[in-house]
Design a protein around this motif. Structure first.
Motif, short mmCIF file in Angstrom:
data_model
loop_
_atom_site.label_atom_id
_atom_site.label_comp_id
_atom_site.label_asym_id
_atom_site.label_seq_id
_atom_site.Cartn_x
_atom_site.Cartn_y
_atom_site.Cartn_z
N ASP A 176 -2.36 5.12 0.61
CA ASP A 176 -3.35 4.16 1.10
C ASP A 176 -4.40 4.96 1.87
O ASP A 176 -4.15 5.40 3.00
N TRP A 177 -5.53 5.20 1.24
CA TRP A 177 -6.59 5.99 1.87
C TRP A 177 -7.40 5.12 2.81
O TRP A 177 -7.72 3.98 2.49
N LEU A 178 -7.74 5.65 3.96
CA LEU A 178 -8.62 4.95 4.89
C LEU A 178 -10.05 5.10 4.40
O LEU A 178 -10.41 6.10 3.77
N ASP A 179 -10.85 4.11 4.68
CA ASP A 179 -12.26 4.14 4.29
C ASP A 179 -13.00 4.96 5.33
O ASP A 179 -13.56 4.42 6.29
N ALA A 180 -12.96 6.28 5.17
CA ALA A 180 -13.54 7.19 6.16
C ALA A 180 -14.45 8.19 5.47
O ALA A 180 -14.11 8.70 4.41
#
Length: 190
Positions: free
Chosen positions: A129-133
């Motif tokens: 789950d990649w963070l929106d960064a």
């Protein structure tokens, strides 16, 4: 644990009030078939993975990670819930463009490494789950990260996946989710 009947008025813990004389000591023992030790929560680990920005961007887009050209062994060390940060020394694999940025941050999903088909063969992956960064250049952070305090910190990255400190992970998560200068000021004041 020792309680006096007059100390608590909790029906779930003590026998009915009418069967206890006030001031009587009541001892509560665990059931004989249960362990008095609670299971330890799984300890979360943090990892720094290395890949070109182009490869990391593809993994972010499709919700997975892979390391060391798709080898399974390194991915087996990573557990669900572990934190992952990707560092990209270059935009394209093999180029010397001095990109040197953190390109993704996220948390590993449940499941085991799995074999996936790629254009040039097969590779093992894990879902993340990649963070929106946004991507964050390394240079402005050199004095702020524990793992860069050793003058040969870059030498460790040749393995493609290395253990990463929780404080460094949390710092990068904070920076990648907000403005660098704001975070630095907040940290200096703390």
């Amino acid at each position: 644990m020792t309680l006096r009947a007059s100390d608590r008025n909790d029906a779930a813990l003590l026998p009915r009030e009418d069967s206890i004389n006030e001031g009587t000591t009541v001892r509560l023992f665990p059931h004989a078939n249960t362990s008095s030790r609670r299971p330890e929560p799984a300890q979360k680990s943090y990892w720094l993975a290395v890949a070109s920005a182009e490869h990391v961007r593809h993994g972010r887009e499709h919700g997975f990670m892979q390391v060391n050209h798709g080898k399974q062994g390194p991915l087996k060390r990573i557990k669900p819930g572990d934190g992952i940060v990707y560092y990209s020394p270059s935009v394209k694999m093999g180029e010397k463009d001095s990109f040197q940025s953190f390109t993704a941050i996220g948390f590993v999903r449940e499941g085991e490494p799995y074999l996936a088909q790629m254009g040039c063969g097969k590779a093992y992956r894990r879902d993340v789950d990649w963070l929106d960064a946004p991507e964050q250049p390394l240079r402005p952070l050199l004095g702020w990260l524990d793992f860069t305090q050793d003058k040969n910190w870059g030498y460790r990255l040749r393995f493609g996946l290395v253990a990463f400190g929780q404080s460094d992970f949390e710092f990068l998560e904070e920076i990648m989710m907000s403005e660098l200068e704001v975070v630095k000021q907040r940290r200096l004041q703390a």
